[in-house]
Each structure stands twice: as structure tokens, then as C-alpha cells.
Design an enzyme around this catalytic site. Structure first.
Site, mmCIF file in Angstrom:
data_model
loop_
_atom_site.group_PDB
_atom_site.id
_atom_site.type_symbol
_atom_site.label_atom_id
_atom_site.label_comp_id
_atom_site.label_asym_id
_atom_site.label_seq_id
_atom_site.Cartn_x
_atom_site.Cartn_y
_atom_site.Cartn_z
ATOM 1 N N HIS A 261 0.835 -1.203 0.000
ATOM 2 C CA HIS A 261 0.000 0.000 0.000
ATOM 3 C C HIS A 261 0.877 1.263 0.000
ATOM 4 O O HIS A 261 0.760 2.120 -0.881
ATOM 5 C CB HIS A 261 -0.909 -0.019 1.240
ATOM 6 C CG HIS A 261 -1.808 1.172 1.352
ATOM 7 N ND1 HIS A 261 -3.114 1.159 0.956
ATOM 8 C CD2 HIS A 261 -1.570 2.434 1.803
ATOM 9 C CE1 HIS A 261 -3.659 2.358 1.161
ATOM 10 N NE2 HIS A 261 -2.734 3.155 1.681
ATOM 11 N N GLU A 262 1.776 1.326 0.952
ATOM 12 C CA GLU A 262 2.655 2.503 1.036
ATOM 13 C C GLU A 262 3.568 2.568 -0.186
ATOM 14 O O GLU A 262 3.873 3.653 -0.695
ATOM 15 C CB GLU A 262 3.467 2.478 2.327
ATOM 16 C CG GLU A 262 2.629 2.525 3.604
ATOM 17 C CD GLU A 262 1.673 3.710 3.667
ATOM 18 O OE1 GLU A 262 2.002 4.768 3.099
ATOM 19 O OE2 GLU A 262 0.584 3.573 4.276
#
Lengths: 496, 496
Positions: A261-262
Site C-alpha cells: 500500500h505505502e
């Protein structure tokens, strides 16, 4: 120096301050020792004030005024002037003394919220939340709006988006998701998750996450991976975009998906070309578009069979207990749907329901149609209606998120828009790269990154989010891609 | 706000900027990814310029002028005004445009030096070094001096110290050290060092260093330990003093002593009381006094038998191969004397000879009695005279240290003064804590820290270094403590 050069220099000065601020923030959330926090707050306050003063300076106002009438500017320069001009006018509309009172109240509110969350004490937090609501309403009036006070706040995170447009998106989405969730729970076959059980040393998890980031195409020579409590991604300079993640001892995939996600956010930042650096355009088109990138890598890539086929041997090389874990079994296991109380732990099917609830409450709060004091009860009601579960206390309910304590009304919809946009963009990707699944299964997800670089990342903030979406996918926001994606994927997993 | 309060506020604003600058520096030397360096230089340049402008601002000048005549100030306030006033006048004496040209030339010089050192190309570096010498001479003239141009530069690092005083210290020191070194080499018995051989995983070394820092009394809740290439200690805020160290795979004690050295600096910083924070007094009395603390922990504690008695079981618990290493054998092994080419690798006996050489050359350079172009040859001559070894190239000679490339003339003597002061102060410690050896052997080095806190650390920059030394030891700088220490210790180890 001509006005354009002076304007660019001015932006660079703001950029340098923001760069220092970002590093101070990054450090605060990764490595700052406990006793360093008090002084750090003062240092951050000073630099933030200086950056604010540069943004609302009359000098910048004059540059903008002159440049807005100039007609020999490049596309990028025009976009910069539009974006910076908007930020300038928004900030300028708030009298400095009100803004200063807000930042002090905000800082108190955040720290009281932290306390209130720990002890599940909404009453303690209530007066501070009330102040945040009051300030936000006042700001919204000062920013200006056409139809709905809330639009003025939304604009901060989703330029061009309105409450009415959001409602047009949410209504059909809810009508699909709520019954679909019910159907999954009542008629579906819940996948087995035993394959995920175990204890996984953090050092090994970190290695795995680095490996995944590299495989995604993240450039470690222009960034880093560190651990923190609430993961985030931050650019501390034009070629320095840092990922943070967190690892849970007995939940291996939590760390992997958090990293992906990051990493999705970070790839967006790393894909912004040099000519946009320090131009005011060196960020995502909106919070929602940024979130579309993170959610795409987390969900449309990470939580899919092709990626798990690629990933399983790597996983087994670090954790031999996965040597016999079939990718199909992993796929089902990481995609279980469970209505839960906490947004950040929600699965793909229920996540947007958490957002709708927050949007409805905050839109009514801002418009004065409900009171801060009614929130706990309204929260409970909405949870029951949307998710069929009810929090046992406010810590697991209305107090769970930091956003409202910081006065960030208008932010939550970005999470939902991110989900919707990711499905819409990904549908286009699959159309244009027909063998994408095969490529990803073979560890060649770089084809996806190249496509995103070319279609999305290289524009930074040059286009408003809906215009960008139109360029990329040929249409404006259309939630049916998402509902199609969800119903297809989960009908199959739940054997409906 | 009265003038005193306004003055304090002004210092706090400078302090906040310096705090941010320190974090940017720390990050640059620990975690900054390679591609982030270009932008980081710009960010640092901007903040440094802002801090400079605040220091030389007329406003501060007015505060100082008014407060210097005020007679109801506390001791700390008086000291602050003296120290800040001095810094203000020094900086103010340099016209801003000259200072700006210097910082640009300095930055270039440092990067050319790095290149020149790699390829051992003194000619490449020569014109840049010439500029640094020229700027320094010009600055010295502007700062003002009584006897010797070099005094004006020395003042930056050792307030109150003069070239003449230094000569009075160096002459007897050299007369003792050079023949003593010869005697050690010719008549002494070189200790065996086999006990130190081996390969030691870095992760384990890091654990050991953390353990040692804790044992010294370092407060990890107000600091951190990280690794870097050239170890340093930095305060990135009043309660945030960070240690960096480096580890060498096959040289275990290098990392331990590097950590103890930096730990000594850090304990000094952590011992500065809150009332001195952001007052301009929150640092060491001088570079030499700061170095006395680092050298004390490294040499007077670390490289002594009592500490090694305490440390050996800890060492063996991490590296079982040391289970049978007798502390006496370790003591001899870590205290071998070897005349070498590189200052930072020098032992206690030869270290000061490296410094004398540099002092003599830079003092003559600044006074125009020798030319930059003659340095390589003069370096070779002096090495032969003092240490009996001659570098095979300039990379191992005149190009080895960064200081001159940054125009830091006048800094080197601090290293020697640190050694001399550490012996002088430590002699006093031993007088006042007669059972210190026993305490240290039992892991109670905290008695030393408490003594240093009370006698040295708590004063920060309140006293000039010689005055502090007088307070602490009852006399001004006296190099005989050091020569006594060296001849006693090494005559015993080398069985003279």
C-alpha cells in the site's frame, strides 16, 4: 530576474522549508527518542509558520496576479500557477490570527483525542471536537462554496468534487454493497485461513517487505523502508520518498500488504518528473488519486492470484513453512470478508461502508444538521445498518480515527474515491495489457508501473482528479468498475 | 515583553532553526538515500542562511547592547550574553557577501577534496585549499587579534587560547613524546594481539555497543545509537543527543572504543541542565573540553584494566570466543603503540604528534610563512621527524583530513587539548574518588559520570575552557598530567 523566475524561486523556497518539515515529521514518527518530542513540536511549529508566511506573502500574490495574465507559459507553468494560486487564495482567506488559534486548538485536540481514545471517553474529547467543527465551518465559509458548505472542505483533498457528486456515487454503491455483503455472509462459503497462522520474526518480515518493494519497482536509491506504528509515505525531498510500514508478529500478510500500500504511494511520488519538482505540482492529483495507487498495488496486485503465484516461492525461501502453501489457498485466505469495527482493518468489501458512514456524519456535522454530542449514538446506528456490527465502546467507534481530532473534515471520502478509481484505472490497464496477469505471475509487474508512470504519475498535480481520470480511462468517475470487480472476485471466492 | 525576554525568545528562534539543521545533518550522514543529497544541500543551505541572518540581526545587536549594561542578571544570563555577544560580533565582522562567497567556495572545496583524496591528487585540490586559506586569513583580520593572526581562528574553537600558549604546551610535550616513542619501539616489548583476531558480525557488535553506552549512563530515551562512516555525536534538540558509531568486521574493539568516544561527547550534552537549553550555553565549554570528555571515556576508562574486567564477561556473553580472554591480555592487546600514517587510527602515544604536525603547518600557512604548494613535502618531512614513518602518497598524508577543505583552520589543536585536559581532569577524579578503579571494575562507572556532571557538564558554556579547568582541577592547563599518564601506562605495558 523576471516574474516567472522569481515565482519559481519563491516556490523553491517554500519547497525547501517543506522538505525540512517533512524530514522532521518522518523522524518524529520513526526514530525520535521520547524526550525529544517536546522540542520537536516547537521546531515544527516554527518551520510550519515560516512556510505558511511564504505561501500567503503579498509577493507571491503579486507574482500570481501578473503571471495569471501572461500567455506564453508552458502547460506545466500554467498548471503550477493554477494550483499554487488556489492554495494561496484559500490560505489567504483565513485571517492569520484565526489560523494561529486553530493550530493551537488542533494540537490540543489531537492530544486529548489520544487520551480519550485510550480510555474510551468521548465526553473528554467532545468540547475539542466541537472546536474543530466550529473552526472548519468558519474556514468553509471563508473559503467559499456554491451549494454545500462541506464542498469547501472537500476541495482541499479532492479538487472539483462536490457533495452532490459524492452522493451520486455513494447511493448506487451502497445499494450494491450492503446486500452483497449480506449475501456473502449468509450464502457464501467462508475461506479457510489456517494457512496464514504462525509466528513470523520481524527481521525476516522486513526482508520480505524489502523484496516486495524492489519487485514493485521502488527505487531504494531514492528512498528507504522503515518501521512505525501508523504506516505512512513521505517525500522529504524531490528524490527522497520514504516508505514506512509495520509488522505484526502473528500476521505476516498485514505487513506485506501495508508495505505494498505505502509502496503504491511511493511509486507515484517517485514517478513525478524532475521538471515538476518544487513547482507546486510535485504530488498526487488528489488524495483520492494518490489512494488509487496505493490501493491498486495493495488490492488489485497484492491480493490477487498472479502476484501470489510470483510471491509464494519468495515467501517460502524466507519462511520455509510456506513451501507447500498453494497460491490458490493463500488467495482465498487473504481475501476473507469480515464486517469489523475498525476501518483500517477492513477488507475490500466492507471498507467503503466505513467511509460512507463517516462521510454522512461529517457532512451533517459541518452543515449543522446534527450535533457533536449525538455522534456516538449515530455511529452505532449506522454501523448496525451498514455492517451489522456494533462497537462495544467509543474507542472502537467514533473515537477510532485521528482525522476529526485534527479538523480534517472532507478527507474520508478520498479513501473511498481511491478504491473506486483504482478499479476504474485497473480495468483500463487490463484492457491495454492483456497479458498483465501472466506478467505479474512472472515477476514482471514493471509493465504495470511503466503504464502508470506514463498515464498517471508523470503528470503530478497538473490535472484535476476527474480530468486525469478522463484522460486515463476515457470517462469520469464511474463506480460500476468497482462493484463489478468486488462482485466478480468475491462471488468466486465465496462460491456464490 | 522586556528586553531580556525578547532576547531569550530570539535565541530560542535561532535554536529551533539549528535543531532542524542538526536533524538534516544527522540524517544526511546516516539514512539519507543517495539521490536525496542534491536537494538536501539546498535545504541545509537555506536554513543555515536563516540561522545566520538571525544571529547577525540588528535586533539581536540591540538586545545585547542593552543587556550588557544591565546589572540584575543571573550568572547564566550574564554568561549567555557574553557568549552570544562574542558570536554575534565575530559573525557581524564578516560582510555577508564575503561570507556567502566563502560558503559556496567551501562547499566546492569539500567536494573536490573528496575527489582528490580518492585519487591522491593534491594538485586538483590545491587551488581550493588556497581559497580556504585566503578566506581564513581575511576572516582572521576581520575578527581581530593581538599577537598572531592564527589566534583569531583558534578563538572559534578554544576561547581564550593563543598560539603562544599552545607553543608552551607543545614544546615540552614533544620533548617527552618523541624520545619516549623511540624508546618504546626500540627497548619495549610489543604486546601480543592475537586475542583480538576474528570476525565479529555487525548486529552482535551493535548489541555490545548499546550495552556499553547504557553502562556508561547514556540515556536512550533522550538519544539513539546509529551507524555511519565517520562517527559523530549531535544534539538535534535539547533532549535529543544522538550517537553514531561504526563497526569493522574484523576489529571488534574499534567499534567499542568509537562508541565510548562518541558516548563521552553525548554524556556531556545530556548533562547540560534545562536552564541552559537554547541559551547559547547549551554546548561544551570548547571543542577541547568536549574532546576531553570523549577521550576520557574512550581512553581513561575504556582502555584500562578496570573497565576490561567489567567488560570481559559481557563480551564473552555476546562472543563466546572471549570466554577465556583474560582482561590483562585484552588490556595489553588494545594498547599497542604503532606509529601510523593516519591520525584517526593513532594510539594514545602517537596521536598528539599528528596534531602538532598539523598545528605547525596551519599556523605557518595562515601567517603566510609557507605556501599551500609546499604542504605535501613539509608533511612528509614532519612525519619522518615526529613519527618515523612517511606516507607513500598524499591520500595517506596531507589529504587525509576533511578540516582544511572546509576552512576549519584552528580546529586541530582541540584534539590535543582534549587529550591533555582528559588526563588532567581524570587525575583529579582519581584523587576525589579513590576507589574509582574498583567501582568501574564492578560496573559502577556512574560515580564517574556523577562527578563529571557536577564538576563539568552542568556548566555548559558558562565558563571559558581554562577557567573551567581551573575550577575543576585547581590549575590551568598543565600537560605534565598527560605525559605522566602516558609514560606510566606504556612503560608498564611495554615492560621498560
Amino acid at each position: 530576474m523576471n516574474t516567472l523566475a522569481a515565482y519559481k524561486k519563491h516556490l523553491q523556497e517554500i519547497g525547501k522549508l517543506r522538505s525540512a518539515i517533512s524530514l522532521l515529521h518522518w523522524d518524529q514518527r520513526t526514530y525520535l527518542p521520547p524526550k525529544g518530542h517536546a522540542a520537536r513540536a516547537l521546531v515544527l511549529g516554527k518551520l510550519a509558520k515560516m512556510a505558511f508566511e511564504l505561501l500567503v506573502s503579498d509577493q507571491l500574490g503579486h507574482y500570481l496576479e501578473e503571471l495569471e495574465t501572461q500567455n506564453d507559459l508552458s502547460l506545466e507553468e500554467q498548471a503550477s500557477i493554477r494550483v499554487v494560486g488556489k492554495a494561496y487564495r484559500r490560505q489567504k482567506s483565513i485571517p492569520p490570527d484565526i489560523y494561529e488559534r486553530f493550530t493551537i486548538a488542533q494540537s490540543r485536540s489531537e492530544s486529548v483525542w489520544e487520551q480519550a481514545k485510550k480510555t474510551s471517553d468521548f465526553e473528554l474529547f467532545q468540547p475539542h471536537l466541537q472546536k474543530m467543527v466550529d473552526f472548519s465551518r468558519q474556514f468553509a465559509e471563508l473559503y467559499g462554496y456554491e451549494d454545500n458548505l462541506y464542498d469547501a472542505l472537500l476541495e482541499e483533498y479532492e479538487p472539483g468534487m462536490t457533495t452532490n457528486q459524492l452522493r451520486l456515487v455513494i447511493e448506487p454503491l451502497r445499494k450494491k454493497l450492503v446486500p452483497f455483503l449480506k449475501q456473502l455472509r449468509e450464502e457464501g462459503t467462508q475461506p479457510h485461513t489456517e494457512v496464514l497462522e504462525g509466528t513470523f520474526p520481524i527481521d525476516q518480515q522486513r526482508k520480505l517487505s524489502s523484496h516486495v518493494l524492489k519487485a514493485m519497482g521502488y527505487d531504494f536509491s531514492a528512498g528507504r523502508l522503515d518501521t512505525t506504528i501508523h504506516p505512512f509515505t513521505i517525500s522529504t525531498g524531490p528524490r527522497d520518498t520514504r516508505v514506512t510500514t509495520r509488522f505484526i508478529n502473528n500476521n505476516l500478510f498485514s505487513g506485506i500488504f501495508s508495505t505494498m500500500h505505502e509502496g503504491g504511494h511511493a511509486l507515484y511520488q517517485q514517478g513525478i518528473p524532475q521538471k515538476l519538482h518544487w513547482s507546486g505540482l510535485d504530488g498526487g492529483a488528489s488524495s483520492g488519486i494518490h489512494e488509487s495507487q496505493s490501493r491498486m498495488w495493495e488490492n488489485m496486485v497484492g491480493k490477487q492470484l498472479p502476484f501470489l503465484r510470483f510471491f509464494q516461492p519468495i515467501l517460502a525461501s524466507v519462511f520455509p513453512e510456506f513451501a507447500r502453501a498453494r497460491p490458490e489457498i493463500l488467495y482465498d485466505a487473504v481475501n476473507t470478508v469480515t464486517p469489523s469495527l475498525i476501518r483500517v482493518e477492513a477488507d475490500e468489501v466492507t471498507y467503503n461502508l466505513h467511509i460512507m458512514l463517516r462521510f454522512e456524519l461529517e457532512e451533517q456535522l459541518i452543515n449543522g444538521r446534527i450535533n457533536v454530542g449525538d455522534l456516538p449514538e449515530l455511529w452505532q446506528d449506522a454501523m448496525k445498518r451498514y455492517l451489522g456490527v456494533v462497537p462495544k465502546d467509543d474507542a472502537h467507534g467514533v473515537l477510532q480515527d485521528v482525522h476529526w481530532s485534527a479538523g480534517m473534515f472532507g478527507y474520508f471520502p478520498s479513501y473511498m474515491l481511491g478504491n473506486l478509481c483504482s478499479a476504474q484505472i485497473f480495468a483500463k490497464v487490463k484492457e491495454e495489457i492483456p497479458d498483465l496477469d501472466e506478467k505479474i505471475a512472472n515477476g514482471k509487474s514493471i509493465v504495470l508501473l511503466s503504464w502508470l508512470r506514463k498515464q498517471v504519475h508523470r503528470f503530478g498535480k497538473m490535472y484535476e482528479p476527474q480530468d486525469l481520470l478522463q484522460r486515463v480511462t476515457g470517462e469520469r468517475l464511474n463506480p460500476s468498475y468497482f462493484t463489478q470487480y468486488i462482485t466478480d472476485k468475491y462471488s468466486q471466492i465465496y462460491k456464490l
